[in-house]
Design a protein around this motif. Structure first.
Motif, PDB file in Angstrom:
ATOM      1  N   GLN A  74      14.525  -8.226 -91.965  1.00 53.62           N
ATOM      2  CA  GLN A  74      16.104  -8.263 -91.291  1.00 53.62           C
ATOM      3  C   GLN A  74      16.203  -9.531 -90.657  1.00 53.62           C
ATOM      4  O   GLN A  74      15.517 -10.032 -89.772  1.00 53.62           O
ATOM      5  CB  GLN A  74      16.156  -6.995 -90.538  1.00 53.62           C
ATOM      6  CG  GLN A  74      15.057  -6.815 -89.326  1.00 53.62           C
ATOM      7  CD  GLN A  74      15.555  -5.502 -88.497  1.00 53.62           C
ATOM      8  OE1 GLN A  74      16.794  -5.246 -88.367  1.00 53.62           O
ATOM      9  NE2 GLN A  74      14.564  -4.747 -88.245  1.00 53.62           N
ATOM     10  N   THR A  75      17.779  -9.947 -90.615  1.00 52.83           N
ATOM     11  CA  THR A  75      18.002 -10.964 -89.795  1.00 52.83           C
ATOM     12  C   THR A  75      18.533 -10.323 -88.714  1.00 52.83           C
ATOM     13  O   THR A  75      19.788  -9.808 -88.581  1.00 52.83           O
ATOM     14  CB  THR A  75      18.599 -11.992 -90.570  1.00 52.83           C
ATOM     15  OG1 THR A  75      18.052 -12.383 -91.679  1.00 52.83           O
ATOM     16  CG2 THR A  75      19.204 -13.238 -89.870  1.00 52.83           C
ATOM     17  N   ILE A  76      18.237 -11.055 -87.522  1.00 52.72           N
ATOM     18  CA  ILE A  76      18.791 -10.525 -86.006  1.00 52.72           C
ATOM     19  C   ILE A  76      19.463 -11.865 -85.327  1.00 52.72           C
ATOM     20  O   ILE A  76      18.764 -12.810 -85.183  1.00 52.72           O
ATOM     21  CB  ILE A  76      17.889  -9.848 -84.975  1.00 52.72           C
ATOM     22  CG1 ILE A  76      17.123  -8.840 -85.766  1.00 52.72           C
ATOM     23  CG2 ILE A  76      18.458  -9.578 -83.895  1.00 52.72           C
ATOM     24  CD1 ILE A  76      15.870  -8.290 -84.702  1.00 52.72           C
ATOM     25  N   PRO A  77      20.883 -11.748 -85.312  1.00 50.13           N
ATOM     26  CA  PRO A  77      21.542 -13.102 -84.708  1.00 50.13           C
ATOM     27  C   PRO A  77      21.199 -13.223 -83.308  1.00 50.13           C
ATOM     28  O   PRO A  77      20.352 -12.078 -82.540  1.00 50.13           O
ATOM     29  CB  PRO A  77      22.935 -12.630 -84.860  1.00 50.13           C
ATOM     30  CG  PRO A  77      23.027 -10.901 -84.670  1.00 50.13           C
ATOM     31  CD  PRO A  77      21.829 -10.615 -85.358  1.00 50.13           C
ATOM     32  N   PRO A  78      21.651 -14.302 -82.578  1.00 54.13           N
ATOM     33  CA  PRO A  78      21.350 -14.336 -81.104  1.00 54.13           C
ATOM     34  C   PRO A  78      22.030 -13.539 -80.511  1.00 54.13           C
ATOM     35  O   PRO A  78      22.774 -12.691 -80.691  1.00 54.13           O
ATOM     36  CB  PRO A  78      21.992 -15.693 -81.045  1.00 54.13           C
ATOM     37  CG  PRO A  78      21.960 -16.451 -82.103  1.00 54.13           C
ATOM     38  CD  PRO A  78      22.155 -15.200 -83.265  1.00 54.13           C
ATOM     39  N   ILE A  79      21.218 -13.199 -79.126  1.00 55.56           N
ATOM     40  CA  ILE A  79      21.794 -12.162 -78.376  1.00 55.56           C
ATOM     41  C   ILE A  79      22.136 -12.505 -77.048  1.00 55.56           C
ATOM     42  O   ILE A  79      21.723 -13.729 -76.690  1.00 55.56           O
ATOM     43  CB  ILE A  79      20.736 -11.222 -78.066  1.00 55.56           C
ATOM     44  CG1 ILE A  79      19.227 -11.618 -77.508  1.00 55.56           C
ATOM     45  CG2 ILE A  79      20.086 -10.275 -79.319  1.00 55.56           C
ATOM     46  CD1 ILE A  79      18.231 -10.786 -77.092  1.00 55.56           C
ATOM     47  N   ASP A  80      22.997 -11.712 -76.308  1.00 59.47           N
ATOM     48  CA  ASP A  80      23.615 -12.327 -75.237  1.00 59.47           C
ATOM     49  C   ASP A  80      22.693 -11.955 -74.126  1.00 59.47           C
ATOM     50  O   ASP A  80      22.262 -10.822 -73.941  1.00 59.47           O
ATOM     51  CB  ASP A  80      24.770 -11.032 -74.668  1.00 59.47           C
ATOM     52  CG  ASP A  80      25.608 -11.732 -73.618  1.00 59.47           C
ATOM     53  OD1 ASP A  80      25.246 -12.614 -72.907  1.00 59.47           O
ATOM     54  OD2 ASP A  80      26.623 -11.028 -73.204  1.00 59.47           O
ATOM     55  N   PRO A  81      22.146 -12.823 -73.286  1.00 55.52           N
ATOM     56  CA  PRO A  81      21.088 -12.881 -72.377  1.00 55.52           C
ATOM     57  C   PRO A  81      21.505 -11.680 -71.390  1.00 55.52           C
ATOM     58  O   PRO A  81      20.540 -10.856 -70.679  1.00 55.52           O
ATOM     59  CB  PRO A  81      20.869 -14.250 -71.635  1.00 55.52           C
ATOM     60  CG  PRO A  81      21.420 -15.142 -72.637  1.00 55.52           C
ATOM     61  CD  PRO A  81      22.597 -14.398 -73.566  1.00 55.52           C
ATOM     62  N   LYS A  82      22.990 -11.619 -71.032  1.00 55.38           N
ATOM     63  CA  LYS A  82      23.200 -10.639 -70.013  1.00 55.38           C
ATOM     64  C   LYS A  82      22.585  -9.301 -70.364  1.00 55.38           C
ATOM     65  O   LYS A  82      22.727  -8.149 -69.662  1.00 55.38           O
ATOM     66  CB  LYS A  82      24.687 -10.612 -69.805  1.00 55.38           C
ATOM     67  CG  LYS A  82      25.063 -11.925 -69.242  1.00 55.38           C
ATOM     68  CD  LYS A  82      26.593 -11.892 -68.906  1.00 55.38           C
ATOM     69  CE  LYS A  82      27.228 -13.213 -68.509  1.00 55.38           C
ATOM     70  NZ  LYS A  82      28.755 -13.338 -67.989  1.00 55.38           N
TER      71      LYS A  82
END
Length: 238
Positions: A74-82
């Motif tokens: 699976q490909t996981i996109p960038p995540i919001d650090p918050k």
């Protein structure tokens, strides 16, 4: 006298092919002996104490005798650090579920290093309730490093097969198990982590059970090294 005087070319080929198969199995056994068995040492403890250890299906499989199930990549996109740098109810719930599946067997349900799987391990699993002996430190970036790299010379393996978000969830759960001050994080280290989360996605590769991997390796080797059919020997007549 030479070996060719006792064996025909066909028999010599069969002998060499059989020897290669044996070497292949020895290599596979050695590989899994050095990678899988260190995380499964606690099974020996169950035999000496008579106390059964309930096998829980784990996320990684390396510390779980039931092995992990097959999973498509699976490909996981960038995540919001918050959403991951500070604990929140959803992240903590996810972290507790992962902890129960992959960590509690050795570290114990309360993180005191008293899990049934940790009795036979040397060194003993970390007691998260004590502020002493932590190899990398107790700050957010320190625990994340441990989960990302593991600790050499111990049964603490790398958990970089978990997503970055899941690793951060575990970080917060591990910190919650100790009431002491975990220290002030380095702003530069936190900024680097935030940049990593926000700028780079990740690909979780395909995963199959270890037993299935061994079966495929052996099958592929057998298909690429077929045994030649024995040929009848012809005796030289005077």
């Amino acid at each position: 006298m030479k070996i060719q005087d006792y064996l025909s070319p066909e028999e010599l080929k069969r002998l060499l092919s059989a020897l290669l198969v044996v070497i292949c199995f020895i290599f596979i056994a050695a590989f899994f002996g050095f990678t899988v068995l260190p995380g499964l040492r606690y099974q020996a403890h169950t035999a000496t104490t008579g106390t059964p250890v309930k096998a829980v299906q784990g996320e990684t499989g390396w510390l779980d005798p039931t092995d992990y199930p097959a999973q498509a990549s699976q490909t996981i996109p960038p995540i919001d650090p918050k959403t991951v740098m500070t604990p929140n109810p959803a992240l903590m719930a996810r972290g507790k579920a992962i902890y129960a599946q992959t960590c509690a067997t050795c570290h114990g349900p309360d993180g005191k290093g008293d899990g049934p799987g940790g009795t036979g391990l040397t060194p003993k699993p970390r007691n998260f309730a004590l502020n002493a002996g932590w190899k990398n430190g107790t700050r957010v970036e320190d625990i994340y490093k441990t989960l990302n790299e593991g600790i050499k010379g111990s049964s603490m393996v790398s958990y970089n097969d978990l997503s970055k978000k899941d690793r951060m969830a575990l970080v917060h759960v591990v910190q919650s198990l100790g009431a002491f001050d975990h220290g002030t994080s380095d702003p530069k280290a936190l900024a680097a982590m935030e940049q990593l989360f926000a700028s780079a996605g990740e690909v979780i590769p395909n995963r199959i059970p270890v037993a299935r991997a061994v079966d495929l390796l052996c099958r592929e080797y057998a298909e690429s090294h077929p045994h030649p059919q024995p040929q009848p020997r012809t005796e030289a007549r005077p």
